[in-house]
Design a protein around this motif. Structure first.
Motif, PDB file in Angstrom:
ATOM      1  N   UNK A  48       0.815  -1.220   0.000  1.00 25.09           N
ATOM      2  CA  UNK A  48       0.000   0.000   0.000  1.00 25.09           C
ATOM      3  C   UNK A  48       0.844   1.264   0.000  1.00 25.09           C
ATOM      4  N   UNK A  49       2.106   1.129   0.375  1.00 25.01           N
ATOM      5  CA  UNK A  49       2.937   2.330   0.566  1.00 25.01           C
ATOM      6  C   UNK A  49       3.150   3.095  -0.727  1.00 25.01           C
ATOM      7  N   UNK A  50       3.319   2.387  -1.835  1.00 22.36           N
ATOM      8  CA  UNK A  50       3.483   3.076  -3.094  1.00 22.36           C
ATOM      9  C   UNK A  50       4.751   3.895  -3.197  1.00 22.36           C
ATOM     10  N   UNK A  51       5.751   3.596  -2.398  1.00 21.93           N
ATOM     11  CA  UNK A  51       7.031   4.274  -2.495  1.00 21.93           C
ATOM     12  C   UNK A  51       7.140   5.586  -1.755  1.00 21.93           C
ATOM     13  N   UNK A  52       6.085   6.062  -1.092  1.00 18.04           N
ATOM     14  CA  UNK A  52       6.155   7.396  -0.506  1.00 18.04           C
ATOM     15  C   UNK A  52       5.180   7.592   0.655  1.00 18.04           C
ATOM     16  N   UNK A  53       5.091   6.651   1.557  1.00 13.13           N
ATOM     17  CA  UNK A  53       4.008   6.701   2.532  1.00 13.13           C
ATOM     18  C   UNK A  53       4.459   6.264   3.909  1.00 13.13           C
ATOM     19  N   UNK A  54       3.703   6.742   4.921  1.00 11.97           N
ATOM     20  CA  UNK A  54       3.940   6.281   6.287  1.00 11.97           C
ATOM     21  C   UNK A  54       3.535   4.822   6.475  1.00 11.97           C
ATOM     22  N   UNK A  55       2.919   4.231   5.449  1.00  9.89           N
ATOM     23  CA  UNK A  55       2.677   2.789   5.516  1.00  9.89           C
ATOM     24  C   UNK A  55       3.988   2.040   5.702  1.00  9.89           C
ATOM     25  N   UNK A  56       5.088   2.620   5.223  1.00  6.93           N
ATOM     26  CA  UNK A  56       6.390   1.981   5.412  1.00  6.93           C
ATOM     27  C   UNK A  56       6.737   1.881   6.893  1.00  6.93           C
ATOM     28  N   UNK A  57       6.374   2.886   7.652  1.00  2.00           N
ATOM     29  CA  UNK A  57       6.650   2.848   9.091  1.00  2.00           C
ATOM     30  C   UNK A  57       5.814   1.769   9.762  1.00  2.00           C
ATOM     31  N   UNK A  58       4.562   1.651   9.358  1.00  2.00           N
ATOM     32  CA  UNK A  58       3.708   0.580   9.880  1.00  2.00           C
ATOM     33  C   UNK A  58       4.338  -0.777   9.578  1.00  2.00           C
ATOM     34  N   UNK A  59       4.781  -0.944   8.341  1.00  2.00           N
ATOM     35  CA  UNK A  59       5.411  -2.198   7.967  1.00  2.00           C
ATOM     36  C   UNK A  59       6.665  -2.475   8.768  1.00  2.00           C
ATOM     37  N   UNK A  60       7.475  -1.434   9.008  1.00  2.45           N
ATOM     38  CA  UNK A  60       8.720  -1.609   9.765  1.00  2.45           C
ATOM     39  C   UNK A  60       8.440  -2.081  11.190  1.00  2.45           C
TER      40      UNK A  60
END
Length: 205
Positions: A48-60
């Motif tokens: 869902x992050x699409x390369x530019x999202x705080x979804x990356x933090x959720x994933x981390x």
């Protein structure tokens, strides 16, 4: 491999949580299943992050929890004296599926599926060579450039940074380079493990 040498320290740090899990009635297999669910959720977040999202933090964060539970299930099995080949099999199968969903999620998020295929094959071959050595009579091989603990740490750290890096600076490059590292170093690690096992099985050649 850098982090596996600290496994005994990690076990000591997890000791209070092992006791808590035992008192709560959790089973090692249940912990393994929960770890996989968290990895799956992380993979979805990365997609869902699409390369530019705080979804990356959720994933981390979810990757960090997956790594902690991956240590906890084995420690809990030893505490409860329930370690078994069946449990070990389940743990490894779920770990491999977790590896797949994490890497595929990263690749989907930046639309780099070919790179994701190369990365996931490197990850799987690394793990395969570790267990195949055991299957032919050697000890299980954990060594090499990038073991699972190192890989999870790298994914968590890089994606946490990606959550705050402006796309105008790196576009999808940061996560893309992460996949490159997983691909290249994964296959190199697999070759290292193959060399180790081959030399052990063929002394003097």
């Amino acid at each position: 491999m850098t982090l596996d040498q600290y496994r005994s320290l990690a076990d000591r740090l997890l000791e209070p949580f092992v006791g808590l899990a035992a008192r709560a009635g959790l089973t090692p297999n249940g912990v393994s299943a929960l770890a996989f669910v968290l990895a799956g959720a992380a993979g979805v977040a990365y997609a869902l992050a699409g390369g530019e999202s705080l979804w990356y933090l959720v994933g981390a964060v979810l990757v960090g929890l997956n790594g902690a539970l991956d240590l906890l299930d084995g420690a809990l099995a030893r505490r409860l004296n329930t370690a078994s080949p069946a449990g070990d099999l389940l743990d490894h199968v779920l770990d491999r599926y977790a590896d797949i969903v994490l890497v595929v999620g990263l690749a989907i998020g930046i639309e780099r599926m070919l790179l994701g295929i190369v990365a996931v094959t490197g990850v799987l071959m690394t793990s395969y060579l570790g267990t195949q050595a055991q299957a032919v009579g050697l000890d299980r091989v954990y060594g090499g450039l990038l073991g699972r603990a190192d890989r999870l740490a790298l994914i968590g750290i890089v994606t946490a940074i990606a959550a705050f890096v402006a796309p105008s600076l790196f576009d999808v490059g940061l996560v893309g380079w992460l996949l490159v590292v997983l691909a290249v170093v994964g296959h190199l690690t697999a070759l290292q493990r193959l060399s180790h096992a081959w030399n052990a099985l063929s002394p003097g050649r």
